[in-house]
Enzyme design. Structure first.
Site, PDB file in Angstrom:
ATOM      1  N   ASP A   1       1.036  -1.088   0.049  1.00 19.26           N
ATOM      2  CA  ASP A   1      -0.025   0.030  -0.072  1.00 19.26           C
ATOM      3  C   ASP A   1       1.079   1.109  -0.084  1.00 19.26           C
ATOM      4  O   ASP A   1       2.175   1.037   0.092  1.00 19.26           O
ATOM      5  CB  ASP A   1      -0.854  -0.011   1.339  1.00 19.26           C
ATOM      6  CG  ASP A   1      -2.263   0.885   0.908  1.00 19.26           C
ATOM      7  OD1 ASP A   1      -2.104   1.801   0.105  1.00 19.26           O
ATOM      8  OD2 ASP A   1      -3.363   0.718   1.442  1.00 19.26           O
ATOM      9  N   TRP A   2       0.310   2.513  -0.083  1.00 18.33           N
ATOM     10  CA  TRP A   2       1.056   3.578  -0.196  1.00 18.33           C
ATOM     11  C   TRP A   2       2.204   3.992   0.756  1.00 18.33           C
ATOM     12  O   TRP A   2       1.568   4.052   1.983  1.00 18.33           O
ATOM     13  CB  TRP A   2       0.012   4.734  -0.212  1.00 18.33           C
ATOM     14  CG  TRP A   2       0.625   6.353  -0.541  1.00 18.33           C
ATOM     15  CD1 TRP A   2       1.257   7.101   0.603  1.00 18.33           C
ATOM     16  CD2 TRP A   2       0.183   6.588  -1.629  1.00 18.33           C
ATOM     17  NE1 TRP A   2       1.611   7.894  -0.010  1.00 18.33           N
ATOM     18  CE2 TRP A   2       0.936   8.131  -1.241  1.00 18.33           C
ATOM     19  CE3 TRP A   2      -0.006   6.618  -3.035  1.00 18.33           C
ATOM     20  CZ2 TRP A   2       1.267   9.124  -2.422  1.00 18.33           C
ATOM     21  CZ3 TRP A   2       0.017   7.770  -3.818  1.00 18.33           C
ATOM     22  CH2 TRP A   2       0.630   8.880  -3.585  1.00 18.33           C
TER      23      TRP A   2
END
Ligand code: BGC
Length: 740
Positions: free
Chosen positions: A264-265
């Site tokens: 994820d980011w």
């Protein structure tokens, strides 16, 4: 391209190219071959940009064509980039939020919506969507429940698999026109943060994880989902992005996922604040060893892996393994032959928000509304006989799309007022805002103040609304949560409506008792105050571009609500987490406070939610009778048939969602009081009856036993068939040992 050629491409790539392939750059980090924005601080060089493997959050056929063209020319091996974005509930045609879609109990409908979203996004040049989210949720404080399919593993799995099929197409041929590769997220357990606070710690026993949380992800993987995203959270003290056991042994070996695993980011760099990596090198090693192929938005892989290979701190084969998976995905999408895939301005013009897509959005919205209360047949409204005052901050509000609809345009949304006045110009309908969406001066998302508008006089707005309510036969109050109150980073400790809206509600009820409420929100709310006084409550969620049109049809009875709750509505936040499929206790509460103090209950609230999972009314009534099992003994190789007669006892046609629940009465570990195992939607005319049957098989009775083997155990089972998780007719059968 054949696999052989991919292998030889890989062996020909330099280490720079390979580490570049593992880096995903956000679109605002560069402009042509210029590094911009945060990428400057990260020290990303034009050379590194040149070999970057994928890009996120950029859209538009022409723009992507330009980026791709320049990129291929510059790349030493002319490898195309992957373009990814969050297409969550639609691209330009915004559908109801995923939580609302799950309330349709109609996976085929969700599949159609996903397929439209894919066709639009593919026309805009995209290759991958960061959807579906299959995180099981039990806590309405968590803002991201709006992206989920609610609290039930079975329903969540069906919805996730349907969305994968919708995005990727039935045959999973990603090179086909209109197909997007789907990315399942957030692996694993992201939906269970302590206290409902986003990104917070997750503690799940192996049994709970395996039995409750993994099945929905598994269904999406079985449907062929091309990518998986790691979750931000720790799971039992280990951040998912560094969790080798979770990613290699569970996700790949047991769940048989063989696609691309993306962080994820910035989740790779977040291993440092998580406190399990001292620096970027350690973070890179942990994530790569766990099998994370793409580092989204952080330069940790890009800046560290090369040196680590040279210093022999990392085995280059791990990098090769990741690169090969990414090249294989590019190949499956057909990008080596056609790097622009379906990007076409002509198709964008043709498809985006076209009539057929809007119609689908309206249909989905209509079917996602859940009628929670309808005293004395308050709804539908009678447009010939009654005047209606539509009052509230959502009576004419364009923010109907949910927080993950970056590529939609709020101006495309049809408000309630527009829907009513356009569909029924003859109806006596009057509109007033009454109060703002959030309390004046409240911060939304922590950075965006919503000041009282200069031209918005609060007292005047309230007075106008009261005047209107006084004169009307009925009032529909359109209340709810600002759309930024749900979604990522939007956890709340209070899940009531803002006080300005509650005040409006009570003031209006004082002058006109005929009040129905429509709710616009991204999570189950504590609506006890509303439920006590309102004659009707229609949960509309965040219904997307066609919200107003869909609502008009439902309110005036041209369509009937048929949605069912996929998440329980608590009575108060103190009951949370609350879900229907909980375990029994040794001291179950009978409901009678006088018997004994020492059983499992609250002193100040019932155990039950205000509205349970599966619940929802419509404009007619249904009766259940004559539950019948064709045998009270289930032989493992055979199965039994459970059926019930459902009759429309009202005066209007309607659709009922008949639900099958099972309960294992005694097993080697405690079992949920009920588990949804099937459902069936039936549409019946007034007076019509139909026998609805379900086949119960031994497989449906399996669970993880005391030794964590996935088996069924002989003994007694209860079967419930009914309209929701808290009611229904009950039968009993016995599972006997297999003869063999
Ligand atoms: C979210 C993901 C999303 C990603 C890319 C993250 O903050 O958790 O769900 O896909 O951003 O936008």
């Amino acid at each position: 391209m054949e696999q052989q050629k991919l292998m030889s491409l890989l062996s020909d790539m330099s280490l720079d190219e390979k580490t570049g392939e593992l880096f995903q750059i956000p679109s605002y980090f560069f402009n042509n071959d210029m590094v911009t924005g945060p990428a400057v601080e990260m020290g990303i060089t034009p050379e590194e940009l040149r070999v970057c493997g994928s890009c996120l959050s950029v859209i538009g056929a022409r723009k992507l064509r330009d980026i791709q063209k320049a990129h291929i020319q510059r790349h030493p091996h002319h490898i195309p980039m992957l373009f990814m974005a969050d297409i969550i509930n639609g691209y330009r045609t915004v559908f109801p939020i995923p939580l609302a879609q799950s309330c349709t109990f109609d996976p085929a409908l969700a599949e159609k919506c996903a397929s439209i979203a894919a066709s639009e996004a593919a026309a805009a040049g995209l290759h991958v969507t960061f959807s579906p989210m299959a995180d099981l949720v039990r806590d309405a404080r968590w803002g991201r429940v709006m992206e989920s399919a609610g609290e039930d593993p079975y329903l969540s799995g069906l919805m996730a698999a349907a969305m994968v099929r919708g995005y990727q197409g039935e045959d999973n041929d990603l090179s086909k026109k209109g197909a997007l590769a789907a990315c399942l997220k957030h692996f694993a357990g992201y939906g269970a943060p302590e206290g409902g606070r986003d990104y917070n710690t997750v503690e799940l026993s192996e049994r709970t994880l395996t039995e409750d949380y993994l099945p929905a992800y598994q269904k999406a993987i079985d449907a062929g989902c091309a990518l998986v995203m790691t979750s931000f959270n720790t799971l039992n003290r280990i951040p998912s992005t560094a969790n080798r056991h979770l990613m290699r042994e569970i996700l790949r070996d047991k769940m048989l996922f063989d696609g691309v695993l993306i962080s994820d980011w910035c989740a790779v760099s977040e291993l440092i604040p998580h406190g399990i990596a001292a620096d970027e090198k350690e973070a890179a090693a942990l994530a790569l060893n766990a099998g994370v192929d793409i580092d989204m938005a952080s330069p940790v892989y890009l800046k560290n892996l090369k040196g680590m290979v040279k210093q022999k701190l990392i085995d280059e084969r791990l990098i090769d393994e990741a690169v090969l998976r990414i090249l294989t995905l590019k190949n499956r999408l057909g990008l080596f032959e056609n790097p622009y895939k379906d990007g076409s301005e002509e198709d964008e013009n043709k498809l985006l928000l076209c009539t057929a897509h809007r119609q689908q959005a309206r249909d989905c919205a209509e079917k996602s509304f859940v009628l929670l209360k309808n005293e004395d047949g308050f709804l539908p409204l009678n447009r010939e006989k009654e005047s209606v005052a539509f009052i509230g901050p959502f009576a004419d509000n364009l923010l109907l799309s949910g927080s993950w609809s970056f590529f939609g345009d709020d101006k495309d949304c049809v408000t309630l007022k527009e829907g009513v006045t356009r569909s029924y110009p003859e109806a006596a309908a009057f509109f007033a805002q009454g109060c703002p969406t959030v309390n004046p001066g409240t911060e939304v998302l922590g950075f965006q103040k919503v000041p009282p508008k200069e031209d918005f006089d609060l007292q005047d707005a309230l007075d106008t609304a009261i005047q209107l309510a006084r004169k009307a036969d009925r009032v529909i109050l359109a209340l709810g949560e600002h759309r930024d109150y749900s979604g990522e980073g939007a956890s709340r400790t209070h899940i009531t409506l803002p006080s300005c809206q509650l005040e409006l509600f009570h003031k209006i009820c004082e002058v006109n008792p005929n009040v129905g409420v429509i709710l616009f929100n991204g999570r189950p709310l504590d609506i006890c105050e509303i439920a006590q006084r309102a004659k009707a409550i229609l949960e509309a969620w965040l219904p997307g571009v066609e919200g107003g049109n869909a609502l008009a049809r439902v309110l005036y009875g041209d369509a009937s609500p048929s949605g069912r709750l996929s998440m329980s509505f608590p009575r108060c936040v103190g009951q949370v987490p609350i879900y229907y499929n909980h375990m029994s206790t040794g001291r179950p509460f009978s409901g009678d406070y006088r018997t004994t103090r020492y059983n499992s209950k609250y002193l100040d609230a019932p155990n039950e939610p205000l509205y349970p999972f599966g619940y929802g009314l419509t404009y007619t009534d249904f009766a259940y009778s004559k539950l019948c099992l064709d045998s009270d003994v289930l032989h493992p190789d055979d199965g039994i048939c459970a059926s019930v007669e459902v009759t429309n006892t009202g005066t209007r046609p309607g659709t009922e969602t008949v639900q099958l629940y099972l309960h294992d009465v005694s097993a080697s570990v405690t079992r949920p009081v009920r588990e949804l195992k099937g459902f069936c939607k039936v549409s019946l005319k007034p007076g019509e009856s139909r026998r609805v049957s379900f086949r119960i098989t031994e497989e449906m009775l399996r669970f993880y036993d005391i030794h964590m083997n996935y088996v069924s155990e002989p003994g007694q089972f209860e079967v419930f068939i009914g309209p929701d998780s808290a009611s229904g007719s009950k039968g009993v059968f016995t599972l006997v040992q297999s003869d063999t």
